[in-house]
Design a protein around this motif. Structure first.
Motif, PDB file in Angstrom:
ATOM      1  N   THR A 103      55.523  58.940  -9.853  1.00 37.63           N
ATOM      2  CA  THR A 103      54.612  59.627 -10.884  1.00 37.63           C
ATOM      3  C   THR A 103      53.055  59.140 -11.399  1.00 37.63           C
ATOM      4  OG1 THR A 103      57.091  60.983 -11.585  1.00 37.63           O
ATOM      5  CG2 THR A 103      54.921  61.289 -12.544  1.00 37.63           C
ATOM      6  N   ALA A 104      53.054  57.929 -11.417  1.00 38.59           N
ATOM      7  CA  ALA A 104      51.683  56.952 -12.287  1.00 38.59           C
ATOM      8  C   ALA A 104      51.330  57.415 -10.716  1.00 38.59           C
ATOM      9  CB  ALA A 104      52.442  55.731 -12.559  1.00 38.59           C
ATOM     10  N   GLU A 105      51.296  57.030 -10.138  1.00 38.91           N
ATOM     11  CA  GLU A 105      50.698  56.437  -8.407  1.00 38.91           C
ATOM     12  C   GLU A 105      49.624  58.239  -8.639  1.00 38.91           C
ATOM     13  OE1 GLU A 105      48.069  55.376  -6.273  1.00 38.91           O
ATOM     14  OE2 GLU A 105      49.636  54.399  -7.037  1.00 38.91           O
ATOM     15  N   ASN A 107      49.693  60.669 -10.376  1.00 35.84           N
ATOM     16  CA  ASN A 107      48.581  61.038 -11.898  1.00 35.84           C
ATOM     17  C   ASN A 107      47.645  60.226 -11.489  1.00 35.84           C
ATOM     18  OD1 ASN A 107      50.346  62.462 -13.020  1.00 35.84           O
ATOM     19  ND2 ASN A 107      51.133  61.145 -14.151  1.00 35.84           N
ATOM     20  N   LEU A 108      47.253  58.589 -10.712  1.00 35.72           N
ATOM     21  CA  LEU A 108      46.355  58.347 -10.941  1.00 35.72           C
ATOM     22  C   LEU A 108      45.198  59.377 -10.074  1.00 35.72           C
ATOM     23  CD1 LEU A 108      44.352  56.123 -10.999  1.00 35.72           C
ATOM     24  CD2 LEU A 108      45.378  54.353  -9.788  1.00 35.72           C
ATOM     25  N   LEU A 109      45.345  59.708  -8.812  1.00 35.65           N
ATOM     26  CA  LEU A 109      45.149  59.771  -7.169  1.00 35.65           C
ATOM     27  C   LEU A 109      44.915  61.341  -8.619  1.00 35.65           C
ATOM     28  CD1 LEU A 109      47.342  59.034  -4.290  1.00 35.65           C
ATOM     29  CD2 LEU A 109      45.537  57.917  -5.226  1.00 35.65           C
ATOM     30  N   LYS A 110      45.250  61.749  -9.115  1.00 39.64           N
ATOM     31  CA  LYS A 110      44.201  63.234  -9.401  1.00 39.64           C
ATOM     32  C   LYS A 110      42.982  62.913 -10.244  1.00 39.64           C
ATOM     33  CE  LYS A 110      48.944  65.947 -10.220  1.00 39.64           C
ATOM     34  NZ  LYS A 110      50.058  66.350 -11.537  1.00 39.64           N
ATOM     35  N   ARG A 146      58.300  66.030  -1.146  1.00 40.47           N
ATOM     36  CA  ARG A 146      58.386  67.028  -2.330  1.00 40.47           C
ATOM     37  C   ARG A 146      58.146  66.216  -3.839  1.00 40.47           C
ATOM     38  NH1 ARG A 146      65.064  67.451  -1.237  1.00 40.47           N
ATOM     39  NH2 ARG A 146      64.494  68.967  -0.003  1.00 40.47           N
ATOM     40  N   MET A 147      57.807  65.347  -3.884  1.00 35.76           N
ATOM     41  CA  MET A 147      56.537  64.713  -5.808  1.00 35.76           C
ATOM     42  C   MET A 147      54.904  65.300  -5.110  1.00 35.76           C
ATOM     43  SD  MET A 147      58.467  61.214  -6.628  1.00 35.76           S
ATOM     44  CE  MET A 147      56.840  61.250  -7.961  1.00 35.76           C
ATOM     45  N   ILE A 148      54.318  65.051  -3.735  1.00 36.49           N
ATOM     46  CA  ILE A 148      53.170  65.250  -3.172  1.00 36.49           C
ATOM     47  C   ILE A 148      53.071  66.796  -3.400  1.00 36.49           C
ATOM     48  CG2 ILE A 148      51.667  65.231  -1.435  1.00 36.49           C
ATOM     49  CD1 ILE A 148      53.441  62.586  -0.667  1.00 36.49           C
ATOM     50  N   LYS A 149      54.140  67.572  -3.017  1.00 34.87           N
ATOM     51  CA  LYS A 149      53.684  69.177  -2.774  1.00 34.87           C
ATOM     52  C   LYS A 149      53.416  69.575  -4.275  1.00 34.87           C
ATOM     53  CE  LYS A 149      54.282  71.745   0.501  1.00 34.87           C
ATOM     54  NZ  LYS A 149      53.050  72.657   1.274  1.00 34.87           N
ATOM     55  N   ASP A 150      55.030  69.045  -5.108  1.00 36.67           N
ATOM     56  CA  ASP A 150      55.124  69.329  -6.611  1.00 36.67           C
ATOM     57  C   ASP A 150      53.763  69.260  -7.208  1.00 36.67           C
ATOM     58  OD1 ASP A 150      57.399  70.632  -5.237  1.00 36.67           O
ATOM     59  OD2 ASP A 150      58.570  69.111  -6.701  1.00 36.67           O
ATOM     60  N   ASN A 151      53.331  68.297  -6.902  1.00 38.33           N
ATOM     61  CA  ASN A 151      51.739  67.722  -8.107  1.00 38.33           C
ATOM     62  C   ASN A 151      50.172  68.433  -7.297  1.00 38.33           C
ATOM     63  OD1 ASN A 151      52.192  65.200  -9.396  1.00 38.33           O
ATOM     64  ND2 ASN A 151      53.946  64.802  -8.527  1.00 38.33           N
TER      65      ASN A 151
END
Length: 337
Positions: A103-105, A107-110, A146-151
């Motif tokens: 999650t932290a990573e 958020n950084l990329l966003k 799934r995390m990538i898609k959900d974000n």
């Protein structure tokens, strides 16, 4: 509108793993991390060749980007992000490992206009991952997708066929499970034995046997339609040529071919044609095959391989392949006595 990636290669940086097949410096053709000046020069050089309507992204390839120290990630991202702010590129994409996603990573990329994350999945078979020294489980890879898609990121997956303990059925099962995760894009790489890797040692010790070229083409001819029928874009089939690989002494063994993708699509078309012909009661010796102009050479096959196969299988004495604009989405046959 064309999609154009401006590739920035960061060979093996951020990745302490030594996967059995990997010598990233040989694969990417780059031996060191680019300086800021070199990165800017690469971007500017590529931008001179693009049209205003092209969808252009800066792409960090060649290593596990999210495994880099955070400050180094920010350094690269800030340089690329400037071009997004200026409107000269549409976004940033990068490749990394599933176990370097959290999650932290994300958020950084966003914060830096990253739009696409490609994960080196390789396989979703536990035994294949273990024998390839990937050091994560299939569930870790699935969770990362799934995390990538959900974000809100677009998801790309990179797979390999012919790894140690891989089988055609295992590769098909991996494709089925990935399709359920709905990635936007996929790359399929047949495993090559690269110099200075653990896999090379296993090959020399007769503990690993790579796929033949025909086997790799067959496997991909079954996998590619699975993804395309699920509306997943197949970005690449086969490792991209680099100067080092073209020298011919870095690939020790394996199904390497400069036009591997063409061989695969030629096989896919041959499968399609034979499936159609098998459903017909054929009693003639001559046939004209009508196909889209872009598919003529693929239907004929390298060295007329497909034509020769069809003649032998069905007893045709004459086969003509004709370019036909009406055949953009299908193959049409014209039979003559």
């Amino acid at each position: 509108m064309k999609h154009i990636n401006i590739p920035i290669f960061i060979p093996h940086e951020g990745c302490p793993n030594d996967c059995i097949f990997c010598n990233q410096r040989k694969i990417s053709g780059h031996v060191r991390t680019p300086s800021e000046a070199e990165m800017v020069s690469t971007i500017e050089e590529h931008l001179q060749t693009v049209n205003p309507d092209d969808h252009c992204e800066i792409a960090f390839f060649g290593g596990s980007f999210t495994g880099l120290p955070e400050q180094l990630q920010k350094h690269f991202l800030k340089i690329a992000h400037r071009y997004v702010i200026e409107g000269r590129v549409k976004g940033i994409r990068l490749s990394t490992r599933p176990d370097y996603i959290n999650t932290a990573e994300l958020n950084l990329l966003k914060q830096y206009s990253v739009k696409v994350i490609e994960l080196g999945i390789q396989s979703l078979d536990e035994e294949v991952l273990k024998k390839s020294l990937r050091n994560y489980s299939p569930q870790t890879a699935i969770d990362a997708c799934r995390m990538i898609k959900d974000n809100g990121f677009s998801l790309g997956v990179q797979t390999m066929i012919g790894l140690p303990k891989d089988t055609l059925q295992k590769s098909i099962d991996t494709a089925k499970r990935l399709i359920e995760l709905e990635p936007e894009m996929v790359r399929i790489y047949p495993t090559l034995v690269i110099k200075d890797t653990e896999l090379a040692q296993q090959y020399f010790n007769n503990r690993y046997k790579p796929l033949t070229l025909d086997e790799a083409v067959l496997w991909c001819s079954l996998l590619v339609p699975m993804y395309e029928e699920a509306n997943i874009q197949v970005l690449r089939i086969g490792l991209q040529d680099t100067v080092d690989l073209q020298k011919g002494n870095e690939v020790i063994a394996g199904p390497v071919h400069p036009a591997f993708g063409d061989l695969v699509y030629s096989k896919i078309l041959l499968n399609h044609i034979t499936n159609k012909l098998d459903s017909m009661d054929i009693r003639v010796k001559k046939v004209t095959i009508h196909v889209a102009p872009s598919q003529v050479s693929l239907v004929v096959g390298q060295h007329r391989r497909n034509i020769n196969f069809l003649k032998e299988k069905y007893g045709f004495s004459h086969i003509k392949v004709k370019a036909d604009q009406k055949s953009q989405k299908s193959v049409l046959f014209e039979f003559l006595d």
